[in-house]
Design a protein around this motif. Structure first.
Motif, PDB file in Angstrom:
ATOM      1  N   UNK A   4       0.832  -1.201   0.000  1.00 45.95           N
ATOM      2  CA  UNK A   4       0.000   0.000   0.000  1.00 45.95           C
ATOM      3  C   UNK A   4       0.870   1.255   0.000  1.00 45.95           C
ATOM      4  N   UNK A   5       1.931   1.255   0.805  1.00 41.40           N
ATOM      5  CA  UNK A   5       2.830   2.402   0.826  1.00 41.40           C
ATOM      6  C   UNK A   5       3.469   2.622  -0.539  1.00 41.40           C
ATOM      7  N   UNK A  51       1.361   6.774  -6.730  1.00 42.69           N
ATOM      8  CA  UNK A  51       0.273   7.710  -7.027  1.00 42.69           C
ATOM      9  C   UNK A  51       0.719   9.146  -6.807  1.00 42.69           C
ATOM     10  N   UNK A  52       1.482   9.394  -5.749  1.00 39.18           N
ATOM     11  CA  UNK A  52       1.998  10.743  -5.504  1.00 39.18           C
ATOM     12  C   UNK A  52       2.945  11.158  -6.630  1.00 39.18           C
ATOM     13  N   UNK A  53       3.774  10.246  -7.087  1.00 38.62           N
ATOM     14  CA  UNK A  53       4.699  10.538  -8.180  1.00 38.62           C
ATOM     15  C   UNK A  53       3.934  10.860  -9.456  1.00 38.62           C
ATOM     16  N   UNK A 102       0.938  12.071  -9.568  1.00 41.98           N
ATOM     17  CA  UNK A 102       0.263  13.333  -9.323  1.00 41.98           C
ATOM     18  C   UNK A 102       1.219  14.510  -9.551  1.00 41.98           C
ATOM     19  N   UNK A 103       2.459  14.341  -9.138  1.00 41.05           N
ATOM     20  CA  UNK A 103       3.453  15.410  -9.311  1.00 41.05           C
ATOM     21  C   UNK A 103       3.845  15.570 -10.772  1.00 41.05           C
ATOM     22  N   UNK A 104       3.826  14.500 -11.524  1.00 45.49           N
ATOM     23  CA  UNK A 104       4.156  14.566 -12.948  1.00 45.49           C
ATOM     24  C   UNK A 104       3.076  15.255 -13.751  1.00 45.49           C
ATOM     25  N   UNK A 105       1.875  15.272 -13.230  1.00 48.51           N
ATOM     26  CA  UNK A 105       0.742  15.849 -13.974  1.00 48.51           C
ATOM     27  C   UNK A 105       0.703  17.344 -13.929  1.00 48.51           C
TER      28      UNK A 105
END
Length: 69
Positions: A55-56, A62-64, A66-69
């Motif tokens: 999960x981590x 997912x955070x990565x 999100x930052x790429x978007x």
């Protein structure tokens, strides 16, 4: 010592021997059961840790994204 007293003492000793054997058997069963519960607990802890890491990892990805978007 009278025969009646000797017979009563013998009966009590026999009863104590049976009780000791019963307790020994029960103790063995309880120790075996405890060992199985400990093994299962260790397995579940390991599975929980694996799931937590998964999960981590997913959250990090997912955070990565999100930052790429």
């Amino acid at each position: 010592m009278e025969d009646a007293d000797l017979n009563a003492l013998t009966a009590k000793i026999d009863q104590l021997i049976r009780l000791a054997e019963q307790l020994r058997t029960e103790n063995h069963q309880l120790r075996s059961s405890e060992r199985q519960w400990r093994e299962e607990r260790a397995r579940l802890i390991e599975q929980n840790e694996l799931a937590r890491h998964t999960v981590e990892s997913m959250i990090s990805r997912l955070k990565a994204l999100e930052q790429d978007s």
